[in-house]
Structure formats: C-alpha cells, structure tokens
Write a protein that holds these residues in place. Structure first.
Motif, PDB file in Angstrom:
ATOM      1  N   PRO A 117       0.812  -1.059  -0.131  1.00  0.00           N
ATOM      2  CA  PRO A 117       0.119   0.117   0.060  1.00  0.00           C
ATOM      3  C   PRO A 117       0.666   1.184  -0.191  1.00  0.00           C
ATOM      4  O   PRO A 117       0.324   2.133  -0.651  1.00  0.00           O
ATOM      5  N   LEU A 118       2.066   1.362   0.545  1.00  0.00           N
ATOM      6  CA  LEU A 118       2.754   2.376   0.579  1.00  0.00           C
ATOM      7  C   LEU A 118       3.310   2.744  -0.867  1.00  0.00           C
ATOM      8  O   LEU A 118       3.406   4.127  -1.174  1.00  0.00           O
ATOM      9  N   PHE A 119       3.601   1.683  -1.502  1.00  0.00           N
ATOM     10  CA  PHE A 119       3.884   2.193  -3.006  1.00  0.00           C
ATOM     11  C   PHE A 119       2.843   2.444  -3.858  1.00  0.00           C
ATOM     12  O   PHE A 119       2.855   3.180  -4.659  1.00  0.00           O
ATOM     13  N   ALA A 120       1.788   1.531  -3.913  1.00  0.00           N
ATOM     14  CA  ALA A 120       0.652   1.532  -4.532  1.00  0.00           C
ATOM     15  C   ALA A 120      -0.062   3.007  -4.373  1.00  0.00           C
ATOM     16  O   ALA A 120      -0.808   3.281  -5.391  1.00  0.00           O
ATOM     17  N   ASN A 121      -0.048   3.919  -3.424  1.00  0.00           N
ATOM     18  CA  ASN A 121      -0.571   4.926  -3.251  1.00  0.00           C
ATOM     19  C   ASN A 121       0.379   6.034  -3.780  1.00  0.00           C
ATOM     20  O   ASN A 121      -0.176   7.171  -3.925  1.00  0.00           O
ATOM     21  N   LEU A 122       1.621   5.768  -4.254  1.00  0.00           N
ATOM     22  CA  LEU A 122       2.360   7.097  -4.859  1.00  0.00           C
ATOM     23  C   LEU A 122       1.702   7.326  -6.342  1.00  0.00           C
ATOM     24  O   LEU A 122       1.272   6.504  -6.909  1.00  0.00           O
ATOM     25  N   PRO A 123       1.690   8.572  -6.627  1.00  0.00           N
ATOM     26  CA  PRO A 123       1.247   9.103  -7.893  1.00  0.00           C
ATOM     27  C   PRO A 123       1.705   8.187  -9.074  1.00  0.00           C
ATOM     28  O   PRO A 123       1.020   7.758  -9.827  1.00  0.00           O
ATOM     29  N   SER A 124       3.251   7.949  -9.128  1.00  0.00           N
ATOM     30  CA  SER A 124       3.635   6.926 -10.226  1.00  0.00           C
ATOM     31  C   SER A 124       3.093   5.583 -10.243  1.00  0.00           C
ATOM     32  O   SER A 124       2.613   5.089 -11.345  1.00  0.00           O
ATOM     33  N   PHE A 125       2.768   5.025  -9.445  1.00  0.00           N
ATOM     34  CA  PHE A 125       2.415   3.409  -9.244  1.00  0.00           C
ATOM     35  C   PHE A 125       0.602   3.749  -9.735  1.00  0.00           C
ATOM     36  O   PHE A 125       0.206   2.850 -10.318  1.00  0.00           O
ATOM     37  N   ARG A 126       0.058   4.680  -9.186  1.00  0.00           N
ATOM     38  CA  ARG A 126      -1.612   4.758  -9.266  1.00  0.00           C
ATOM     39  C   ARG A 126      -1.757   5.000 -10.718  1.00  0.00           C
ATOM     40  O   ARG A 126      -2.606   4.476 -11.340  1.00  0.00           O
ATOM     41  N   SER A 127      -0.738   5.796 -11.298  1.00  0.00           N
ATOM     42  CA  SER A 127      -1.066   6.274 -12.741  1.00  0.00           C
ATOM     43  C   SER A 127      -0.394   5.150 -13.769  1.00  0.00           C
ATOM     44  O   SER A 127      -0.781   5.285 -14.763  1.00  0.00           O
ATOM     45  N   GLY A 128       0.245   4.297 -13.170  1.00  0.00           N
ATOM     46  CA  GLY A 128       0.913   2.968 -13.907  1.00  0.00           C
ATOM     47  C   GLY A 128       2.073   3.543 -14.779  1.00  0.00           C
ATOM     48  O   GLY A 128       2.443   3.051 -15.601  1.00  0.00           O
ATOM     49  N   ASN A 129       2.728   4.727 -14.311  1.00  0.00           N
ATOM     50  CA  ASN A 129       3.894   5.090 -14.894  1.00  0.00           C
ATOM     51  C   ASN A 129       5.041   4.778 -14.073  1.00  0.00           C
ATOM     52  O   ASN A 129       6.015   5.629 -13.590  1.00  0.00           O
TER      53      ASN A 129
END
Length: 78
Positions: free
Chosen positions: A34-46
C-alpha cells in the motif's frame, strides 16, 4: 538511497518512476504494498523496472540501459 517508509509518500511524489531492482523487490511486488501503491507514479501506472546492471553500470551496462530506454520510450515527433 534508502528512505524510511514513513517519509516515502513525501519524497517519492514524482508522476513517473524508474526502479532498478538491485536485490530488492520487483515492481510487481512493490505494487502490492500500500505504501508504494498510493504513490502518484504507481497509481497512474507510470513505473518502469530496469535491470540491476543499470544501478551502477560499466560501459556495456550503460549502453544496454540506454538501448532499453530507447525501446521503452521511443522518440516522439522530430
């Protein structure tokens, strides 16, 4: 560089991320955290993963990494 988990969201707020897996977790493993999944780059798939040899490459590693970037991010326009 190692960042405390508490500060991760404040530091890693870029819209894009490139991860060099140098013996750590893969991007797929990070996506389930969850800590990484909530980062902008991970949320957008970038988020893109490069081989461990990209972390501190020698000459051949640099060229290999640049070739990988060229294939992953082809030049747009002129």
């Amino acid at each position: 560089m190692e960042v405390s988990r508490e500060l991760l969201g404040e530091i890693a707020d870029a819209p894009n991320a490139i991860v060099a897996n140098a013996g750590g977790r893969s991007v797929e493993e990070m996506k389930s955290d969850p800590l990484f999944a909530n980062l902008p780059s991970f949320r957008s798939g970038n988020v893109w993963e490069v081989p461990a040899s990209s972390y501190r490459p020698d000459f051949d590693g640099v060229l290999s990494t640049l070739d990988l970037f060229g294939r992953t991010f082809p030049r747009q326009g002129g």
